[in-house]
Design a protein around this motif. Structure first.
Motif, PDB file in Angstrom:
ATOM      1  N   PHE A  54      42.918  26.177  51.560  1.00  0.00           N
ATOM      2  CA  PHE A  54      42.544  25.982  50.156  1.00  0.00           C
ATOM      3  C   PHE A  54      41.041  26.184  49.954  1.00  0.00           C
ATOM      4  CE2 PHE A  54      46.625  23.788  50.163  1.00  0.00           C
ATOM      5  CZ  PHE A  54      47.191  24.435  49.086  1.00  0.00           C
ATOM      6  N   VAL A  55      40.240  25.831  50.969  1.00  0.00           N
ATOM      7  CA  VAL A  55      38.807  26.138  50.896  1.00  0.00           C
ATOM      8  C   VAL A  55      38.593  27.645  50.834  1.00  0.00           C
ATOM      9  CG1 VAL A  55      36.670  26.007  52.200  1.00  0.00           C
ATOM     10  CG2 VAL A  55      38.075  24.008  51.957  1.00  0.00           C
ATOM     11  N   HIS A  56      39.436  28.373  51.572  1.00  0.00           N
ATOM     12  CA  HIS A  56      39.409  29.842  51.559  1.00  0.00           C
ATOM     13  C   HIS A  56      39.667  30.374  50.144  1.00  0.00           C
ATOM     14  CE1 HIS A  56      40.800  33.569  54.032  1.00  0.00           C
ATOM     15  NE2 HIS A  56      39.827  33.844  53.208  1.00  0.00           N
ATOM     16  N   ILE A  57      40.700  29.831  49.473  1.00  0.00           N
ATOM     17  CA  ILE A  57      40.969  30.235  48.085  1.00  0.00           C
ATOM     18  C   ILE A  57      39.757  29.963  47.220  1.00  0.00           C
ATOM     19  CG2 ILE A  57      42.367  29.802  46.045  1.00  0.00           C
ATOM     20  CD1 ILE A  57      44.614  29.041  47.725  1.00  0.00           C
ATOM     21  N   MET A  58      39.166  28.774  47.398  1.00  0.00           N
ATOM     22  CA  MET A  58      38.048  28.384  46.534  1.00  0.00           C
ATOM     23  C   MET A  58      36.842  29.281  46.764  1.00  0.00           C
ATOM     24  SD  MET A  58      36.199  24.751  46.227  1.00  0.00           S
ATOM     25  CE  MET A  58      37.297  24.070  45.032  1.00  0.00           C
ATOM     26  N   LEU A  59      36.560  29.643  48.022  1.00  0.00           N
ATOM     27  CA  LEU A  59      35.404  30.492  48.288  1.00  0.00           C
ATOM     28  C   LEU A  59      35.640  31.912  47.792  1.00  0.00           C
ATOM     29  CD1 LEU A  59      34.189  29.422  51.808  1.00  0.00           C
ATOM     30  CD2 LEU A  59      33.227  28.880  49.608  1.00  0.00           C
ATOM     31  N   ALA A  60      36.885  32.412  47.878  1.00  0.00           N
ATOM     32  CA  ALA A  60      37.128  33.811  47.535  1.00  0.00           C
ATOM     33  C   ALA A  60      37.313  33.998  46.038  1.00  0.00           C
ATOM     34  CB  ALA A  60      38.348  34.331  48.293  1.00  0.00           C
ATOM     35  N   PHE A  61      38.077  33.125  45.398  1.00  0.00           N
ATOM     36  CA  PHE A  61      38.435  33.334  43.997  1.00  0.00           C
ATOM     37  C   PHE A  61      37.612  32.476  43.042  1.00  0.00           C
ATOM     38  CE2 PHE A  61      42.228  34.776  46.150  1.00  0.00           C
ATOM     39  CZ  PHE A  61      42.483  35.949  45.471  1.00  0.00           C
ATOM     40  N   GLY A  62      36.782  31.600  43.560  1.00  0.00           N
ATOM     41  CA  GLY A  62      35.995  30.747  42.680  1.00  0.00           C
ATOM     42  C   GLY A  62      36.644  29.399  42.484  1.00  0.00           C
ATOM     43  N   LYS A  63      35.886  28.512  41.875  1.00  0.00           N
ATOM     44  CA  LYS A  63      36.309  27.121  41.770  1.00  0.00           C
ATOM     45  C   LYS A  63      37.500  26.953  40.837  1.00  0.00           C
ATOM     46  CE  LYS A  63      33.992  24.677  39.296  1.00  0.00           C
ATOM     47  NZ  LYS A  63      32.928  24.368  38.472  1.00  0.00           N
ATOM     48  N   GLU A  64      37.493  27.716  39.738  1.00  0.00           N
ATOM     49  CA  GLU A  64      38.520  27.497  38.715  1.00  0.00           C
ATOM     50  C   GLU A  64      39.901  27.849  39.247  1.00  0.00           C
ATOM     51  OE1 GLU A  64      37.818  26.043  35.946  1.00  0.00           O
ATOM     52  OE2 GLU A  64      35.695  25.989  36.456  1.00  0.00           O
ATOM     53  N   ALA A  65      40.002  28.964  39.991  1.00  0.00           N
ATOM     54  CA  ALA A  65      41.304  29.397  40.491  1.00  0.00           C
ATOM     55  C   ALA A  65      41.880  28.381  41.462  1.00  0.00           C
ATOM     56  CB  ALA A  65      41.171  30.759  41.161  1.00  0.00           C
ATOM     57  N   ALA A  66      41.029  27.851  42.346  1.00  0.00           N
ATOM     58  CA  ALA A  66      41.522  26.880  43.320  1.00  0.00           C
ATOM     59  C   ALA A  66      41.947  25.591  42.627  1.00  0.00           C
ATOM     60  CB  ALA A  66      40.439  26.584  44.355  1.00  0.00           C
ATOM     61  N   LEU A  67      41.180  25.168  41.628  1.00  0.00           N
ATOM     62  CA  LEU A  67      41.558  23.942  40.933  1.00  0.00           C
ATOM     63  C   LEU A  67      42.799  24.152  40.081  1.00  0.00           C
ATOM     64  CD1 LEU A  67      38.191  22.367  39.870  1.00  0.00           C
ATOM     65  CD2 LEU A  67      39.780  21.632  41.601  1.00  0.00           C
ATOM     66  N   ARG A  68      43.039  25.407  39.616  1.00  0.00           N
ATOM     67  CA  ARG A  68      44.269  25.671  38.881  1.00  0.00           C
ATOM     68  C   ARG A  68      45.476  25.569  39.809  1.00  0.00           C
ATOM     69  NH1 ARG A  68      43.917  30.930  37.440  1.00  0.00           N
ATOM     70  NH2 ARG A  68      41.767  30.659  36.762  1.00  0.00           N
ATOM     71  N   LYS A  69      45.291  25.997  41.075  1.00  0.00           N
ATOM     72  CA  LYS A  69      46.415  25.916  42.016  1.00  0.00           C
ATOM     73  C   LYS A  69      46.686  24.480  42.450  1.00  0.00           C
ATOM     74  CE  LYS A  69      46.715  30.367  44.282  1.00  0.00           C
ATOM     75  NZ  LYS A  69      47.856  30.713  43.447  1.00  0.00           N
ATOM     76  N   LEU A  70      45.664  23.664  42.592  1.00  0.00           N
ATOM     77  CA  LEU A  70      45.852  22.334  43.171  1.00  0.00           C
ATOM     78  C   LEU A  70      44.939  21.375  42.420  1.00  0.00           C
ATOM     79  CD1 LEU A  70      47.565  21.310  45.470  1.00  0.00           C
ATOM     80  CD2 LEU A  70      45.612  21.443  46.945  1.00  0.00           C
ATOM     81  N   ARG A  71      45.482  20.676  41.444  1.00  0.00           N
ATOM     82  CA  ARG A  71      44.653  19.793  40.636  1.00  0.00           C
ATOM     83  C   ARG A  71      44.414  18.458  41.350  1.00  0.00           C
ATOM     84  NH1 ARG A  71      42.772  20.747  36.106  1.00  0.00           N
ATOM     85  NH2 ARG A  71      43.349  22.620  34.991  1.00  0.00           N
ATOM     86  N   ALA A  72      43.419  17.737  40.896  1.00  0.00           N
ATOM     87  CA  ALA A  72      43.049  16.496  41.568  1.00  0.00           C
ATOM     88  C   ALA A  72      44.131  15.441  41.405  1.00  0.00           C
ATOM     89  CB  ALA A  72      41.725  15.982  41.009  1.00  0.00           C
TER      90      ALA A  72
END
Lengths: 130, 177
Positions: A54-72
């Motif tokens: 998931f850190v990989h997703i966040m680094l590659a696609f940006g913060k918004e995309a990763a948070l859209r996939k996995l919300r807090a």
């Protein structure tokens, strides 16, 4: 940093490679977590690999995309019951080992990813205040 | 045992570089070199479990440290140094493959030899528990308190970080957390 801004993500090469390799990273993390009893690995290691995906997703696609996939809230809703089941297994000893390993994997993965999200958001607010 | 001394010398040199260098990013990379050397030491000491864990945690902490130390775009130029880059990459790949081959050949088969501390525990495991996954049985039955403490420390850290980030999210506008 190599990428331009935390919100936009990296170049199209990194995004394509991430899209191709993400499923393999997740499968490898689950494999390491599930076969920890008879081979090197374990729940903690598998959880760290899931968090790295998931850190990989966040680094590659940006913060918004990763948070859209996995919300807090999803993180909290998943981590709480997993921790409860693990505690139940330790207290009573009646929970099977495989479920204990899955629970440890979920706790470690979601926990480390939540720490990373919190650090990214905190650094962003620091930059805004400067 | 000469390999373990080489790895230790490499780790000490990387640690000295990490302390003494001026640039923060170079220091972080040197810290990562110390962690990778520790993973190689674990592998040489026949603990592949700890080697995997150390490598993975080292990568995650390296990402967090790079994210924390660099605040803006860095000059990312590799032009003019392609010969040095290629030679160093090939050198490290060869060294990694040799060390991995040597370390993985020395690891005994799982269950072939029991360390002395595990022997009484293994003999006291009830017969109906011996269903293939003996290590997981020991992990959940005998070492359960240890694993519980490990997970509880992480859980406490997560709850604390989420509480801090929730306050920041409130003041800075809603952004997911």
């Amino acid at each position: 940093m190599v990428y331009k801004s935390p919100n936009k993500g990296m170049t199209v090469i990194v995004k394509t490679v991430t899209r191709l390799t993400l499923a393999f990273i997740l499968i490898y993390g689950i494999y390491i977590g599930m076969t920890g009893g008879v081979s090197p690995g374990g729940g903690f290691t598998g959880g760290v690999i899931l968090a790295l995906a998931f850190v990989h997703i966040m680094l590659a696609f940006g913060k918004e995309a990763a948070l859209r996939k996995l919300r807090a809230n999803t993180l909290r809703m998943v981590m709480g019951p997993a921790a409860f089941i693990f505690l139940l297994g330790v207290a009573t000893g009646r929970v099977p080992e495989e479920i204990g390993a899955i629970c440890e994997m979920v706790i470690v993965g979601t926990g480390l990813f939540a720490i990373f999200i919190a650090l990214v958001l905190a650094s962003k607010s620091d930059r805004n205040s400067e | 045992m000469i390999e373990i001394h080489l790895v230790l010398i490499f780790m000490i040199a990387a640690a000295v570089i990490a302390v003494s260098v001026k640039d923060l990013l170079s220091s972080v990379v040197a810290i990562g070199a110390v962690g990778v050397g520790l993973a190689m030491a674990f592998l040489l000491l026949k603990a592949p479990d700890l080697a995997i864990l150390q490598l993975v945690v080292e990568i995650l902490s390296l990402i967090i440290l790079v994210h924390a130390t660099t605040r803006q775009d860095l000059p990312f130029s590799t032009s003019g140094r392609w010969l040095f880059n290629t030679i160093s990459t090939l050198f490290f790949v060869v060294v990694f493959l040799m060390v991995a081959h040597k370390a993985l050949k020395g690891i005994p088969i799982v269950g072939a030899s029991l360390p002395g501390a595990v022997q009484p525990i293994m003999e006291n495991v009830p017969a109906k528990e011996e269903t293939g996954n003996l290590v997981a049985t020991i992990l959940m039955k005998t070492r359960a308190i240890d694993t519980l403490g490990e997970v509880a420390a992480l859980f406490t850290a997560v709850v604390g970080v989420l509480a801090i980030s929730r306050k920041i999210g409130r003041t800075g506008g809603g952004n997911g957390l």
